[in-house]
Design a protein around this motif. Structure first.
Motif, mmCIF file in Angstrom:
data_model
loop_
_atom_site.group_PDB
_atom_site.id
_atom_site.type_symbol
_atom_site.label_atom_id
_atom_site.label_comp_id
_atom_site.label_asym_id
_atom_site.label_seq_id
_atom_site.Cartn_x
_atom_site.Cartn_y
_atom_site.Cartn_z
ATOM 1 N N ILE A 142 3.743 -2.042 -7.411
ATOM 2 C CA ILE A 142 4.916 -2.844 -7.762
ATOM 3 C C ILE A 142 5.499 -3.582 -6.559
ATOM 4 O O ILE A 142 5.910 -4.742 -6.671
ATOM 5 C CB ILE A 142 5.995 -1.979 -8.447
ATOM 6 N N ALA A 143 5.513 -2.949 -5.387
ATOM 7 C CA ALA A 143 6.126 -3.572 -4.208
ATOM 8 C C ALA A 143 5.102 -3.895 -3.137
ATOM 9 O O ALA A 143 5.449 -4.033 -1.960
ATOM 10 C CB ALA A 143 7.215 -2.659 -3.642
ATOM 11 N N LEU A 144 3.844 -4.019 -3.536
ATOM 12 C CA LEU A 144 2.778 -4.366 -2.601
ATOM 13 C C LEU A 144 2.357 -5.820 -2.804
ATOM 14 O O LEU A 144 2.577 -6.386 -3.873
ATOM 15 C CB LEU A 144 1.594 -3.421 -2.785
ATOM 16 N N PRO A 145 1.744 -6.432 -1.791
ATOM 17 C CA PRO A 145 1.450 -7.874 -1.857
ATOM 18 C C PRO A 145 0.507 -8.247 -2.997
ATOM 19 O O PRO A 145 -0.452 -7.529 -3.303
ATOM 20 C CB PRO A 145 0.790 -8.149 -0.498
ATOM 21 N N GLU A 146 0.782 -9.383 -3.607
ATOM 22 C CA GLU A 146 -0.079 -9.895 -4.667
ATOM 23 C C GLU A 146 -1.487 -10.178 -4.159
ATOM 24 O O GLU A 146 -2.466 -10.053 -4.909
ATOM 25 C CB GLU A 146 0.517 -11.176 -5.248
ATOM 26 N N SER A 147 -1.606 -10.545 -2.886
ATOM 27 C CA SER A 147 -2.916 -10.889 -2.324
ATOM 28 C C SER A 147 -3.887 -9.718 -2.329
ATOM 29 O O SER A 147 -5.098 -9.901 -2.233
ATOM 30 C CB SER A 147 -2.747 -11.417 -0.896
ATOM 31 N N TYR A 148 -3.348 -8.491 -2.445
ATOM 32 C CA TYR A 148 -4.207 -7.313 -2.491
ATOM 33 C C TYR A 148 -4.135 -6.602 -3.836
ATOM 34 O O TYR A 148 -4.517 -5.440 -3.950
ATOM 35 C CB TYR A 148 -3.844 -6.352 -1.350
ATOM 36 N N GLY A 149 -3.628 -7.304 -4.847
ATOM 37 C CA GLY A 149 -3.592 -6.740 -6.186
ATOM 38 C C GLY A 149 -2.256 -6.185 -6.606
ATOM 39 O O GLY A 149 -2.120 -5.673 -7.731
ATOM 40 N N GLY A 150 -1.259 -6.253 -5.734
ATOM 41 C CA GLY A 150 0.063 -5.758 -6.087
ATOM 42 C C GLY A 150 0.845 -6.759 -6.911
ATOM 43 O O GLY A 150 0.423 -7.900 -7.109
ATOM 44 N N ALA A 151 2.014 -6.317 -7.381
ATOM 45 C CA ALA A 151 2.866 -7.201 -8.176
ATOM 46 C C ALA A 151 3.757 -8.067 -7.295
ATOM 47 O O ALA A 151 4.356 -9.030 -7.779
ATOM 48 C CB ALA A 151 3.725 -6.385 -9.141
ATOM 49 N N GLY A 152 3.892 -7.712 -6.013
ATOM 50 C CA GLY A 152 4.678 -8.527 -5.097
ATOM 51 C C GLY A 152 6.169 -8.512 -5.375
ATOM 52 O O GLY A 152 6.886 -9.424 -4.960
ATOM 53 N N LEU A 153 6.654 -7.481 -6.067
ATOM 54 C CA LEU A 153 8.081 -7.381 -6.347
ATOM 55 C C LEU A 153 8.772 -6.611 -5.233
ATOM 56 O O LEU A 153 8.150 -6.248 -4.236
ATOM 57 C CB LEU A 153 8.298 -6.718 -7.710
ATOM 58 N N GLY A 154 10.062 -6.357 -5.382
ATOM 59 C CA GLY A 154 10.831 -5.775 -4.301
ATOM 60 C C GLY A 154 11.134 -4.300 -4.494
ATOM 61 O O GLY A 154 10.779 -3.688 -5.511
ATOM 62 N N ILE A 155 11.825 -3.743 -3.510
ATOM 63 C CA ILE A 155 12.253 -2.357 -3.588
ATOM 64 C C ILE A 155 13.312 -2.186 -4.684
ATOM 65 O O ILE A 155 13.431 -1.104 -5.264
ATOM 66 C CB ILE A 155 12.782 -1.888 -2.216
ATOM 67 N N ALA A 156 14.063 -3.235 -5.008
ATOM 68 C CA ALA A 156 15.032 -3.143 -6.107
ATOM 69 C C ALA A 156 14.309 -2.862 -7.420
ATOM 70 O O ALA A 156 14.714 -1.988 -8.200
ATOM 71 C CB ALA A 156 15.853 -4.425 -6.210
#
Length: 442
Positions: free
Chosen positions: A97-111
């Motif tokens: 959820i809070a990991l970069p989209e470039s590596y398969g994450g959702a690119g969202l924040g800690i909120a």
């Protein structure tokens, strides 16, 4: 979970006009009640949350609804790891959820991640459900920021897919909260490092295949200052390799998720496991610590709201002396007070999480301000959760002691946010020194 699938999650969350029920015309009331696995109405007021946060709440609630309270009761009783729960979240990409989209994450924040963790505990899963994935969210933050291209490409996607599970190795039995006095040593060799020392209270070490490890690469007496000489590693946790021993700790709550003592005795790790620059590990680890405080605050809130919802339901339905016990102010007022404490802590929690996220893009936001907000939120949420869980047990009377009513399980678990990852007293010390500028007491 593919990179494309994870990106679809992020894109869906960012669609304008989406609400908790996936329609712009959805009422505020229905958004408040978009999931329930505890059997009681969700209490938290959601006015002021972003559409992304509400979408996360709905989506995670849908996953959690597949795992009712009886599932968590059984896992607690048998001390069985909820691997299928972890797999369900991994399947939908939520571990990133809070990991970069470039590596398969959702690119969202800690909120948004905080909302995810709150939703998990609030669903009835409690701290066991949260701790099953907790390290995957916060312990990976330093790795994502400081890791090498090779580490990011090999490890981050594997964590998000659920193929790799992670634990965080910082705490030591003789150091406690004095992180700068850690003694576990990683000694350089021709082909990597050998690690010797002991860690304690390492969650999920029995099921993890990777550990984010903080170890000393320079003896403390030789370091230029206390914060130097510690390095961060992302190491393989190979139980079959010599020099590694795990001992499971029996504990009061969250029994579905293992906690361990970990012993290293010349345990070999590759040179490529070093994250970032040697000797700078403490500052890297701090990058994840404020995030963890926000997540713990969210988890505490979820526990409190779940327990309070159960108590209110019981007080409405339990009839004694020909009247619902909720008619008695001696029952009603403590529950109403607990609700207001949770609502106040909620405001502090999401303020801290949003400030943490904003600080990544806005250099005018001081990191000490983020630290004050995150520590304050964790303290307030932990105390509010304890109050709510204790009063929920008392409102149930004798049945509050029965496992089938769940509140006893949540009460056992609500002590975790008061203790970890930092005690109430150390947070009070931090605020005393950093905000009130009072002399240091330790």
């Amino acid at each position: 979970m593919s990179v494309a699938a994870s990106r679809r999650i992020a894109a869906a969350l960012r669609q304008p006009g989406r609400t908790c029920a996936s329609a712009a015309t959805t009422s505020h009331t229905s958004r408040r009640r978009c999931f329930s696995s505890t059997g009681s109405r969700q209490l938290m007021e959601t006015t002021g949350f972003t559409e992304n946060e509400l979408m996360v709440r709905e989506a995670i609630g849908a996953v959690c609804s597949q795992f009712p309270n009886t599932y968590w009761q059984e896992r607690d009783e048998t001390e069985t790891n909820p691997t299928d729960f972890h797999a369900a979240l991994a399947k939908d990409g939520w571990l990133g959820i809070a990991l970069p989209e470039s590596y398969g994450g959702a690119g969202l924040g800690i909120a948004e991640a905080t909302m995810m963790m709150q939703t998990i505990t609030e669903s009835g899963a409690g701290m066991a459900g949260a701790q099953a994935i907790h390290a995957n969210v916060y312990a990976t933050q330093p790795l994502a920021k400081f890791g090498s291209k090779e580490q990011l490409e090999e490890t981050i996607p594997a964590i998000i897919s659920g193929k790799v599970r992670v634990c965080f190795g910082v705490t030591e039995p003789n150091a406690g909260l004095n992180t700068l006095s850690l003694t576990t040593a990683a000694t350089k060799t021709d082909d990597g490092y050998v690690v010797s020392g002991q860690k304690i209270w390492i969650t999920n070490a029995q099921v993890a295949s990777k550990m984010i490890l903080l170890a000393r690469t320079t003896p403390q007496e030789e370091a230029t200052k206390p914060s130097e000489g510690l390095s961060l590693f992302c190491i393989p946790l190979d139980k079959s390799q010599p020099g590694l021993e795990l001992r499971k700790i029996k504990k009061m709550g969250g029994r579905a998720v293992d906690a361990n003592e970990v012993f290293f005795d010349n345990y070999k790790i590759p040179a490529s496991s070093l994250v970032g620059q040697a000797g700078k590990g403490f500052k890297m680890a701090l990058h994840g610590m404020n995030a963890e405080r926000c997540l713990l605050a969210g988890e505490a809130l979820g526990l409190g709201y779940a327990a309070l919802g159960k108590a209110a339901q019981y007080a409405r339905e339990r009839v004694v002396f020909n009247r619902p016990i909720g008619m008695n102010q001696g029952v009603a007022h403590p529950l109403a007070d607990a609700f207001m404490r949770l609502e106040a802590a909620k405001l502090a929690t999401y303020h801290a999480a949003r400030l943490y996220d904003a600080s990544k893009k806005d250099s005018s936001i001081r990191q000490d301000a983020v630290g004050v907000a995150a520590n304050s939120a964790k303290y307030m949420a932990a105390e509010a959760a304890f109050t709510a869980c204790e009063r929920a047990v008392l409102a149930h009377g004798g049945m509050g002691y029965a496992a089938e009513y769940d509140v006893e399980r949540w009460f056992r678990e609500c002590l975790v946010p008061r203790i970890a990852p930092v005690s109430r007293e150390m947070i009070l010390n931090y605020i005393s020194e950093r905000v009130l500028q009072l002399p240091r007491s330790y």
